[in-house]
Design a protein around this motif. Sequence first.
Motif, short mmCIF file in Angstrom:
data_model
loop_
_atom_site.label_atom_id
_atom_site.label_comp_id
_atom_site.label_asym_id
_atom_site.label_seq_id
_atom_site.Cartn_x
_atom_site.Cartn_y
_atom_site.Cartn_z
N VAL A 195 3.01 8.82 -19.74
CA VAL A 195 2.71 9.89 -18.78
C VAL A 195 3.26 10.93 -18.73
N LEU A 203 8.00 -3.80 -14.60
CA LEU A 203 7.62 -2.26 -13.89
C LEU A 203 8.91 -1.65 -13.89
N MET A 240 7.71 5.26 -3.11
CA MET A 240 6.44 4.57 -3.96
C MET A 240 5.91 5.44 -4.78
N PRO A 241 5.93 4.75 -6.10
CA PRO A 241 5.21 5.74 -7.37
C PRO A 241 3.78 5.72 -7.36
N GLY A 242 3.27 6.47 -8.13
CA GLY A 242 1.83 6.75 -8.15
C GLY A 242 1.43 5.91 -9.50
N PHE A 243 0.18 5.32 -9.27
CA PHE A 243 -0.40 4.54 -10.40
C PHE A 243 -1.75 5.09 -10.91
N GLU A 244 -1.93 6.45 -10.63
CA GLU A 244 -3.20 6.96 -11.06
C GLU A 244 -3.20 7.15 -12.59
N ASP A 245 -2.08 7.19 -13.09
CA ASP A 245 -1.94 7.30 -14.66
C ASP A 245 -1.90 5.95 -15.49
N ASN A 291 12.85 3.39 -9.56
CA ASN A 291 12.79 2.66 -8.24
C ASN A 291 13.23 1.10 -8.15
N LEU A 321 2.62 2.63 -22.15
CA LEU A 321 2.17 3.59 -21.56
C LEU A 321 2.98 4.86 -21.63
N ALA A 375 2.84 0.14 -5.44
CA ALA A 375 3.38 -0.30 -6.65
C ALA A 375 2.87 -1.52 -7.05
N THR A 381 9.64 2.72 -12.82
CA THR A 381 9.23 3.79 -12.17
C THR A 381 10.01 4.95 -12.93
N ASN A 410 6.71 10.85 -9.21
CA ASN A 410 7.37 9.61 -9.32
C ASN A 410 6.14 8.68 -9.85
N VAL A 411 6.22 8.28 -10.95
CA VAL A 411 4.99 7.64 -11.73
C VAL A 411 5.66 6.15 -12.21
N ALA A 412 4.53 5.36 -12.15
CA ALA A 412 4.78 3.89 -12.40
C ALA A 412 4.35 3.63 -13.80
#
Lengths: 407, 214
Positions: free
Chosen positions: B133, B108, A142-147, B148, B131, A56, B110, B123-125
């Motif tokens: 998604v 931030l 833990m989130p994903g940051f690919e986007d 989170n 932004l 993150a 999520t 689970n996207v940030a």
Amino acid sequence: MAIPPLRYAAWRRLWTDEWSFPVDERLPHPAGTAPDSGDSRGKCCIVFGVTSLLLAAVLAIGEIATGQARATETGPTTIPEMWGAWCARCHAEDGTGQVSEPTITGVPMDFTDCAVTTREPDADWERAIAKGGSGVGLSPEMPGFEDSLTPAQIAGFVPHLRAFCRDTGWPSGNLNFPRPIITEKAFPEDEFLLLPAISHESEPASASATNVGLIAAYERRFGRRAMYEVSIPFYNWDFLTSRDSEIGDIAVALKYVAYASATTPRIVSFGLEATLPTGRLYKGFGKGTVVFEPYIAAGTMLRSWYVQGHGKVELPVDPLVDRAYLYNLYVGRDSSSAPDAWTLGVELNGENKQLWITPQIRKGLTATGALAASLGVSIPVKYQREKVVSWVGYLLWEFLEPLRARK
Amino acid sequence: MLGAQVLGAQAPGAPTGRVTGTITTSAVGLAPMRVTIDPKVCGQQLPDHAIVVDGQGHLANAVVVLTGVKRQAAAEATITNDRCAFVPRVQIVRPNAAVKTTSKDPVLHTTSAQTANGRTLFNVALPIAGLTVTKAVGGTGTVRVSCNTHPWMRAWLVVTDEAAAISGADGRFAIDGVPPGSYDLRIWHESLTSAPQKVTVTAGKATEVSVRMK
């Protein structure tokens, strides 16, 4: 570890040479079963554990798709700033994962622990940051940051993360190449391995026979660059009139990384293995003497190809037992950077004047790569006696890696 | 919560009825939450929308589902992180719907979606405002959405292929275009429970239902 990879060569020799002799005849070149070492493919497992979260933090880097403008206007712009604004929420400003007001249920791994921060390759970290914990078998918190981040941005966080380890003496996880079946791996590992081998011979002059070997090996790192290993071979051999199952020569080994350069990338390790005469000599399950086996193992990358080499000498204490010289060369490459990728490779395995070629395929069995399996076939190219083909392989468990996501 | 969300289309040509109702509860609204994380963005305290009820006990954000009446709910839903709260709190979508998540907050967030059995769908940030998604939800069931970094944040997606509606701020809901017959009416709420009810629908008429949750 000194796993028996090469032991396959030794085992093969036992099988081809000794098996043809009377069972009570002293083996000309007994080969114990000893270990080789190895380690699993590096990428596998992101040591991350909850680590994920750190990702993150990682995120932040810079421009992000749609929101880039806002980020540059009001948000953090440098990696340290992004770490502080985002990642530190769970991973802490200092990377320890100890925060005063936790917002997640898991405790992120301590990135100041070099054993955590150094052992896996960049690609594993990048994947965890991009996909999030659930995408790599780690904590779904833990989130994903690919986007939200570009691949280049994600990659930029890895050095920041690794810098939490203040001790530069640890070999980089970028040198943690996939384990070949027989060639000793230079990178130290924490793994438990099972290495089966099956050979079948059908000679016109004799009945067919199938011999089975299985080596169980335990590898454990200690210190920054060292590793010890214990391996126990089990054999089930066909003696025409009966099948015998016995333990062979137990081996212990030490390995030390003498040179490691992540930028090159190159790694060279030295090791010493000692095979103890626990297997019965007259049956061919052991050499009947202590054998010291110093070795060197090295690895590098040539473009996208892994190149690993390994050479060792078997020095029996009993002067009546011949010395043996073993040498192995592995070339392989991954189908992707994921820990559960397929890896195709081929080995040349030599022992004295004999030579085998061993094409093989490897697959990570879990998202972290904590479990992996490899299968190959060892084909004689230059041999002295019967031409015996052996199926060889391994199943490894990198036991410090989570098998699946932690809740 | 301006009014009941109505889902469902008329079966072409066939006479149908309507199910309407009011959801009430004896439970009371929850006290505001004191906020210590990102107070500049989130504020010092936030309302707790786990139970939204008016002075007459009318309960909002309850979902009623008419068992056996197949319907295509929304193919897309948007969840907005707005001042450290998910907006809207509850939505109904069809299986495999696209869920867009976005943020208005310069912190931030999520967006973590989990099924009732704890499986993480995504689970996207969202590290920056603006932004968006898009992710897909899976099959039928209730999906919990959380953040989170702000653990009090909650949203819910009821994924269903049956006729369903969400109660509004006045506790009212309505489901149109229901073929005549007897059905089970299931009621879901994130904090309260209620047993299913039997309803009998007659063509051209509205069947009124009263549901009390506790």
